[in-house]
Design a protein around this motif. Sequence first.
Motif, mmCIF file in Angstrom:
data_model
loop_
_atom_site.group_PDB
_atom_site.id
_atom_site.type_symbol
_atom_site.label_atom_id
_atom_site.label_comp_id
_atom_site.label_asym_id
_atom_site.label_seq_id
_atom_site.Cartn_x
_atom_site.Cartn_y
_atom_site.Cartn_z
ATOM 1 N N LEU A 15 -49.533 -25.646 23.731
ATOM 2 C CA LEU A 15 -49.063 -26.984 23.389
ATOM 3 C C LEU A 15 -50.037 -27.672 22.443
ATOM 4 O O LEU A 15 -49.636 -28.368 21.506
ATOM 5 C CB LEU A 15 -48.886 -27.823 24.657
ATOM 6 C CG LEU A 15 -47.536 -27.735 25.371
ATOM 7 C CD1 LEU A 15 -47.590 -28.512 26.682
ATOM 8 C CD2 LEU A 15 -46.421 -28.245 24.492
ATOM 9 N N GLU A 18 -49.499 -26.603 18.922
ATOM 10 C CA GLU A 18 -48.303 -27.250 18.377
ATOM 11 C C GLU A 18 -48.572 -28.713 18.036
ATOM 12 O O GLU A 18 -48.106 -29.227 17.016
ATOM 13 C CB GLU A 18 -47.146 -27.134 19.364
ATOM 14 C CG GLU A 18 -45.827 -27.571 18.774
ATOM 15 C CD GLU A 18 -44.656 -27.320 19.708
ATOM 16 O OE1 GLU A 18 -43.530 -27.766 19.370
ATOM 17 O OE2 GLU A 18 -44.849 -26.691 20.772
ATOM 18 N N ALA A 19 -49.340 -29.382 18.901
ATOM 19 C CA ALA A 19 -49.674 -30.785 18.650
ATOM 20 C C ALA A 19 -50.511 -30.926 17.382
ATOM 21 O O ALA A 19 -50.283 -31.833 16.563
ATOM 22 C CB ALA A 19 -50.417 -31.363 19.852
ATOM 23 N N GLN A 21 -50.602 -28.816 14.839
ATOM 24 C CA GLN A 21 -49.741 -28.488 13.697
ATOM 25 C C GLN A 21 -48.853 -29.670 13.316
ATOM 26 O O GLN A 21 -48.587 -29.904 12.129
ATOM 27 C CB GLN A 21 -48.895 -27.261 14.020
ATOM 28 C CG GLN A 21 -49.695 -25.966 14.061
ATOM 29 C CD GLN A 21 -48.888 -24.775 14.548
ATOM 30 O OE1 GLN A 21 -47.904 -24.934 15.274
ATOM 31 N NE2 GLN A 21 -49.301 -23.574 14.165
ATOM 32 N N SER A 22 -48.410 -30.421 14.310
ATOM 33 C CA SER A 22 -47.566 -31.586 14.007
ATOM 34 C C SER A 22 -48.327 -32.648 13.229
ATOM 35 O O SER A 22 -47.716 -33.442 12.500
ATOM 36 C CB SER A 22 -46.995 -32.176 15.303
ATOM 37 O OG SER A 22 -47.932 -32.981 15.990
ATOM 38 N N ASP A 93 -49.515 -32.661 24.758
ATOM 39 C CA ASP A 93 -48.077 -32.371 24.772
ATOM 40 C C ASP A 93 -47.283 -33.383 23.950
ATOM 41 O O ASP A 93 -46.067 -33.492 24.099
ATOM 42 C CB ASP A 93 -47.541 -32.296 26.206
ATOM 43 C CG ASP A 93 -47.762 -33.576 26.999
ATOM 44 O OD1 ASP A 93 -48.273 -34.563 26.433
ATOM 45 O OD2 ASP A 93 -47.429 -33.600 28.201
ATOM 46 N N ILE A 95 -45.923 -34.316 20.375
ATOM 47 C CA ILE A 95 -45.628 -33.699 19.081
ATOM 48 C C ILE A 95 -45.089 -34.792 18.150
ATOM 49 O O ILE A 95 -44.011 -35.353 18.380
ATOM 50 C CB ILE A 95 -44.589 -32.569 19.225
ATOM 51 C CG1 ILE A 95 -44.999 -31.606 20.355
ATOM 52 C CG2 ILE A 95 -44.419 -31.847 17.897
ATOM 53 C CD1 ILE A 95 -46.348 -30.959 20.182
ATOM 54 N N THR A 97 -43.313 -36.348 15.000
ATOM 55 C CA THR A 97 -42.334 -35.968 13.992
ATOM 56 C C THR A 97 -42.964 -36.133 12.607
ATOM 57 O O THR A 97 -43.875 -36.942 12.423
ATOM 58 C CB THR A 97 -41.069 -36.821 14.123
ATOM 59 O OG1 THR A 97 -41.409 -38.214 14.039
ATOM 60 C CG2 THR A 97 -40.369 -36.547 15.449
ATOM 61 N N GLU A 124 -37.684 -33.662 24.830
ATOM 62 C CA GLU A 124 -37.120 -32.672 23.911
ATOM 63 C C GLU A 124 -35.597 -32.758 23.822
ATOM 64 O O GLU A 124 -35.015 -32.425 22.790
ATOM 65 C CB GLU A 124 -37.533 -31.264 24.349
ATOM 66 C CG GLU A 124 -38.996 -30.958 24.131
ATOM 67 C CD GLU A 124 -39.342 -29.535 24.499
ATOM 68 O OE1 GLU A 124 -39.220 -28.654 23.617
ATOM 69 O OE2 GLU A 124 -39.696 -29.297 25.671
ATOM 70 N N LYS A 213 -43.493 -33.257 25.108
ATOM 71 C CA LYS A 213 -43.124 -31.984 25.734
ATOM 72 C C LYS A 213 -43.703 -31.880 27.143
ATOM 73 O O LYS A 213 -44.428 -30.940 27.477
ATOM 74 C CB LYS A 213 -43.589 -30.815 24.869
ATOM 75 C CG LYS A 213 -42.776 -30.663 23.588
ATOM 76 C CD LYS A 213 -42.937 -29.273 23.009
ATOM 77 C CE LYS A 213 -41.912 -29.014 21.918
ATOM 78 N NZ LYS A 213 -41.973 -27.639 21.402
#
Length: 298
Positions: A15, A18-19, A21-22, A93, A95, A97, A124, A213
């Motif tokens: 997670l 991903e965070a 990368q966002s 967790d 993310i 936009t 989500e 998330k």
Amino acid sequence: MEYTSVIVTYNRKKLLVEAIQSLLTQTEQPKYIVIIDNASTDGTKEMVEQSFSDKRILYDRLNTNQGGSAGYYFGLRKAMELDAEWISISDDDAIFTPEFFAAINAGVKKYGSQNAFSGGVFLENGQLDALHRENIKNNNYLTVSPIERSEYEKDFSYDIFSFVGIVLNKQTVEKAGLPEKKYFIKFDDFEYALRCREVVPFINLANAKVIHKTTDPGRDVSVWKEYYVMRNRILSLEKHRGKALKIRLYEVYFLLRKLFAILLFKQRIKNAGALVRTYLQGFHDGVSRKYDNQSFLP
């Protein structure tokens, strides 16, 4: 708009990636990403090193798990040392936009001297995660109510934020100070919002959104976490409203309400004995201002 993002993490390396990368894929990207790792044991450090070579990512692993509250304390302190103009706060967790910070920048331009912004927090499946933006409904006892879903279709002011997708100007942090690092978890963001609220109102922007998330949208009960719900509710209430008789009576009411709620849910009935002991200990430590109880840890 120049901003630094603070992320607090613990044992959720996928997670976290991903965070991060966002943030790196924002149309308006951060100057730095400060990661405070609460002594993860799942290979978080190695995962970050393998996944990213970006020098904007500043990773700091604490020696022990000191909880989210200490993570936000150290993260905001680091961001201030970096002389960040704006600071975003989130956990691993959350993310963002892709247009989140473009929307924040537009809000900065639209509202002039406004120094605290946020976006809506959604699960989500698109459902509103309503506990992250709230209004105070009783100023004496600092009880709150969530913002209605319809309000998120426009910009709105509100009273209490969570540490998911809040963006503060450094001047707000300078005046409000840093989060209470001894709270571990629960009500650390609530207490900090009360302090920030004395400095500046908060505006939630309709065009800024965060996907949360989480696997626990506020309904599950973890026995050890309930200790901090009880203790920190009392600590934050007495810090901001004192120890008058009516406050102490409300604290007793809050304890009794929590004890009664055990009877209403199967999961709580199953853990009834442990929950009763947890609430009583949390109540005792709250009124005693005891921060060093090590019996309630993940």
